[in-house]
Design a protein around this motif. Sequence first.
Motif, short mmCIF file in Angstrom:
data_model
loop_
_atom_site.label_atom_id
_atom_site.label_comp_id
_atom_site.label_asym_id
_atom_site.label_seq_id
_atom_site.Cartn_x
_atom_site.Cartn_y
_atom_site.Cartn_z
N ARG A 79 0.83 -1.22 0.00
CA ARG A 79 0.00 0.00 0.00
C ARG A 79 0.86 1.26 0.00
N ARG A 80 1.93 1.21 0.81
CA ARG A 80 2.82 2.37 0.89
C ARG A 80 3.41 2.68 -0.48
N LEU A 81 3.83 1.61 -1.19
CA LEU A 81 4.40 1.81 -2.54
C LEU A 81 3.33 2.31 -3.51
N ARG A 82 2.09 1.83 -3.37
CA ARG A 82 1.01 2.31 -4.22
C ARG A 82 0.77 3.81 -3.98
N LYS A 83 0.83 4.20 -2.72
CA LYS A 83 0.63 5.63 -2.41
C LYS A 83 1.68 6.49 -3.12
N GLU A 84 2.90 6.01 -3.17
CA GLU A 84 3.96 6.74 -3.89
C GLU A 84 3.62 6.87 -5.37
N VAL A 85 3.10 5.75 -5.94
CA VAL A 85 2.68 5.79 -7.35
C VAL A 85 1.58 6.85 -7.53
N GLU A 86 0.62 6.82 -6.61
CA GLU A 86 -0.52 7.75 -6.72
C GLU A 86 -0.06 9.20 -6.59
N LYS A 87 0.92 9.47 -5.75
CA LYS A 87 1.43 10.83 -5.58
C LYS A 87 2.06 11.35 -6.86
N LYS A 88 2.82 10.47 -7.51
CA LYS A 88 3.60 10.91 -8.67
C LYS A 88 2.77 10.96 -9.95
N ALA A 89 1.86 10.00 -10.13
CA ALA A 89 1.18 9.88 -11.42
C ALA A 89 -0.33 10.08 -11.27
N ASP A 90 -0.98 10.17 -12.38
CA ASP A 90 -2.42 10.37 -12.36
C ASP A 90 -3.12 9.02 -12.30
N GLU A 91 -3.00 8.39 -11.13
CA GLU A 91 -3.55 7.05 -10.96
C GLU A 91 -4.67 7.11 -9.92
N PRO A 92 -5.70 6.25 -10.07
CA PRO A 92 -6.78 6.25 -9.08
C PRO A 92 -6.28 5.92 -7.67
N LYS A 93 -6.93 6.51 -6.67
CA LYS A 93 -6.47 6.35 -5.27
C LYS A 93 -7.02 5.04 -4.69
N ILE A 94 -6.56 3.92 -5.23
CA ILE A 94 -7.08 2.62 -4.77
C ILE A 94 -6.35 2.13 -3.51
N SER A 95 -5.29 2.81 -3.12
CA SER A 95 -4.56 2.35 -1.93
C SER A 95 -5.40 2.46 -0.66
N LEU A 130 -1.80 -5.56 -9.43
CA LEU A 130 -3.03 -4.79 -9.23
C LEU A 130 -2.71 -3.31 -9.02
N TYR A 131 -1.68 -3.05 -8.23
CA TYR A 131 -1.28 -1.68 -7.89
C TYR A 131 -0.40 -1.04 -8.96
N LYS A 132 -0.08 -1.81 -9.99
CA LYS A 132 0.81 -1.32 -11.05
C LYS A 132 2.10 -0.71 -10.48
N LEU A 133 2.72 -1.43 -9.56
CA LEU A 133 3.95 -0.92 -8.94
C LEU A 133 5.11 -1.03 -9.92
N PRO A 134 5.91 0.02 -10.05
CA PRO A 134 7.06 -0.03 -10.96
C PRO A 134 8.26 -0.68 -10.29
N ALA A 135 8.03 -1.81 -9.63
CA ALA A 135 9.10 -2.44 -8.83
C ALA A 135 9.71 -3.61 -9.59
N THR A 136 11.02 -3.77 -9.43
CA THR A 136 11.69 -4.95 -9.99
C THR A 136 11.41 -6.15 -9.10
N PRO A 137 11.63 -7.37 -9.63
CA PRO A 137 11.48 -8.55 -8.78
C PRO A 137 12.34 -8.47 -7.51
N SER A 138 13.55 -7.93 -7.62
CA SER A 138 14.39 -7.81 -6.42
C SER A 138 13.76 -6.89 -5.39
N GLN A 139 13.15 -5.79 -5.87
CA GLN A 139 12.49 -4.87 -4.93
C GLN A 139 11.28 -5.54 -4.27
#
Lengths: 400, 400
Positions: A79-95, A130-139
């Motif tokens: 959720r925390r990572l989704r919130k970062e996505v939402e802050k930066k981009a025009d993404e729905p606030k699903i977090s 679901l959250y469309k996180l821009p994270a690598t597998p290592s992350q």
Amino acid sequence: MDDITGLAALARRYWGKRDTKLILPTNSSLSVTLDQDHLRSTTTSRCDPSFEKDRLWLNGKEEEIKPGGRLAVCIEELRRLRKEVEKKADEPKISDLHLHICSYNNFPTAAGLASSASGFAALVSSVAALYKLPATPSQLSLISRQGSGSACRSLFGGFVAWEMGEKSDGTDSFAVEVAPQDHWPEMHALICVVSDDKKGTSSTSGMQRTVETSALLQHRIKHVVPQRMADIKKAILAKDFDTFAKITMQDSNQFHAVALDTDPPIFYMNDVSRSIIALIVELNRASVAAGGKIKAAYTYDAGPNAVIYAPEGNLKEIINLVVTYFPQADAFKDPFKMFAAGQEEPGKLPLPAGFNEAVAKKFDVGSVKGLIHTRVGDGPRVLGDSEALLDASGMPKTLA
Amino acid sequence: MDDITGLAALARRYWGKRDTKLILPTNSSLSVTLDQDHLRSTTTSRCDPSFEKDRLWLNGKEEEIKPGGRLAVCIEELRRLRKEVEKKADEPKISDLHLHICSYNNFPTAAGLASSASGFAALVSSVAALYKLPATPSQLSLISRQGSGSACRSLFGGFVAWEMGEKSDGTDSFAVEVAPQDHWPEMHALICVVSDDKKGTSSTSGMQRTVETSALLQHRIKHVVPQRMADIKKAILAKDFDTFAKITMQDSNQFHAVALDTDPPIFYMNDVSRSIIALIVELNRASVAAGGKIKAAYTYDAGPNAVIYAPEGNLKEIINLVVTYFPQADAFKDPFKMFAAGQEEPGKLPLPAGFNEAVAKKFDVGSVKGLIHTRVGDGPRVLGDSEALLDASGMPKTLA
């Protein structure tokens, strides 16, 4: 909504945590991710304004999400990572929405087949998609590690290392790919399911007792594992099965040795496990004595099930050998068509030349309950809607 | 002619030799000599001008005395000491005569009950008595050590240490008494005979593979065993069963851990052995949980048989517990009259309060083939002529 399959990761084990909350291991480790065509955790996750709380269904049964528990920690981090996505981009606030998660393993839970590893990996992958996180597998592995240590490795296909790291906050304790699936696709595995009974000792409590009481564990961690890690990575890159096999077997034995050196002692292998070892040792001995190579490697995780690694070409002989000593109630499912249908039957073909049949007794039907022939596999896959486990209202389909 | 009984020495194990010819161990070790009223090697030796060569009968069967072999080395060494006696004193020159030696164990040979230890100790004692050697048990232990390492400890009764020594000629690698039998006569033992099958791996070849391949053995030898040796000696002198039991169990487990860390791995314990461990662990847990003390200690040598040490007062409960899970084909021989004859039956009395019965399954009759209740014993005894195993012509009586 996204469907993600995780996968059973079975091989080099980790044992002992230096931090039990963050799940930081006492040593680096390596695993082979197996083919999800044969062993699979499927997870569907969804969020919706109509949901009243986070809910999880595991193998058709709802499980409590304990506040502060491992699952809650993983969800919170995602959720925390989704919130970062939402802050930066025009993404729905699903977090802010609650999550429904439904997961299903097609193999026994808690019987030593790494169900929690593949389950947590699938869960983290599913929610991350679901959250469309821009994270690598290592992350993502940093997150799944906090659900179940071994789960960090299952974010990758192929051959995967979990680097233990050094930092106390765990930010350098994650998984990296050693080699992808297609580097060494001939690496096959035969899983011998010895028992699907619930384990006597859970991995978590067992490994902590080992850390506290084994006089040999520290030596293993500091002076044995680092060299073996380096050597087995090299063997994988060189596709050197001989070295891979030797290290795999020695390290399986040493893992069970430190379990036995625990007070009170921990036994995962039983007489059936020991007899499978005796068969593989003899198979290799007979081959080497005849000028050949090592044919197979056994390894045992925190349970009595054997995983036998071998180059694809050796599997027919190995399956025949195992079925000869451990007759099967059900006909062997032969996904790779090793045996000529209607003409050849596993357990009825001759044993290898020079094989000493007296190394084990022949067991009763059911001593090995099942055999799964699989191979090195890929990482998490995003599946289509047709495989979703949640229905349109967000409830598990299997319960409907 | 002299008859000497040796004795089964069972307990702290040695494993790994730094010199295989002289049988110099890689670590010091400790054993408890058991009562020869229950476990006994009886040996008769005789020399006579009519004998044409050295001959040995073991359990009724003649065995070859290989030139340069262990037995020949022991005999040669004893002859050398006899010659010194003959040089100094007015004694008959019997060192030039051939020997006939007849030995009998009243327990299974090569099944992990230390038959070679007691056998060689009895043999050396018998010939030493025949030769009237003015040697102390420690001096004789230097000789019996070269027959079978563990045999050096069996020259003493009670609690015995084998000090590994440092010299390359082995002259400082011998046994010393830690405490005699009458220091702690309440120390009883229950031997659970799990199998009298010939072992899969002989002690000798097994321990050398461990020295060559175990990555954990050196750590055990250098950093674990010395402190444990010091601690268990202190515990014996203080009659501190709690500490004695903890070290005994931990060291049994660690010995089997390094066996498992061998390549290929060595397993001596089987599912029956593991279940006996589970019973003793639970017995102790329930006792400590109720504010009591540790009641018993298990230990396993190079075989599946358990030896359970306990203060005499706990044996009734322990025998009842073992028989409950391992029903016996034959009625329990009750040498210490623990059970009221005709009123109490082992395996039929209630289990201890708070004991979790689910820690092991109940096995079939015959899984534990026999139970021997014994206790700490004395050292070699010279017996009377009526117990001689050789007849007037120097041939075994049992073969006549």
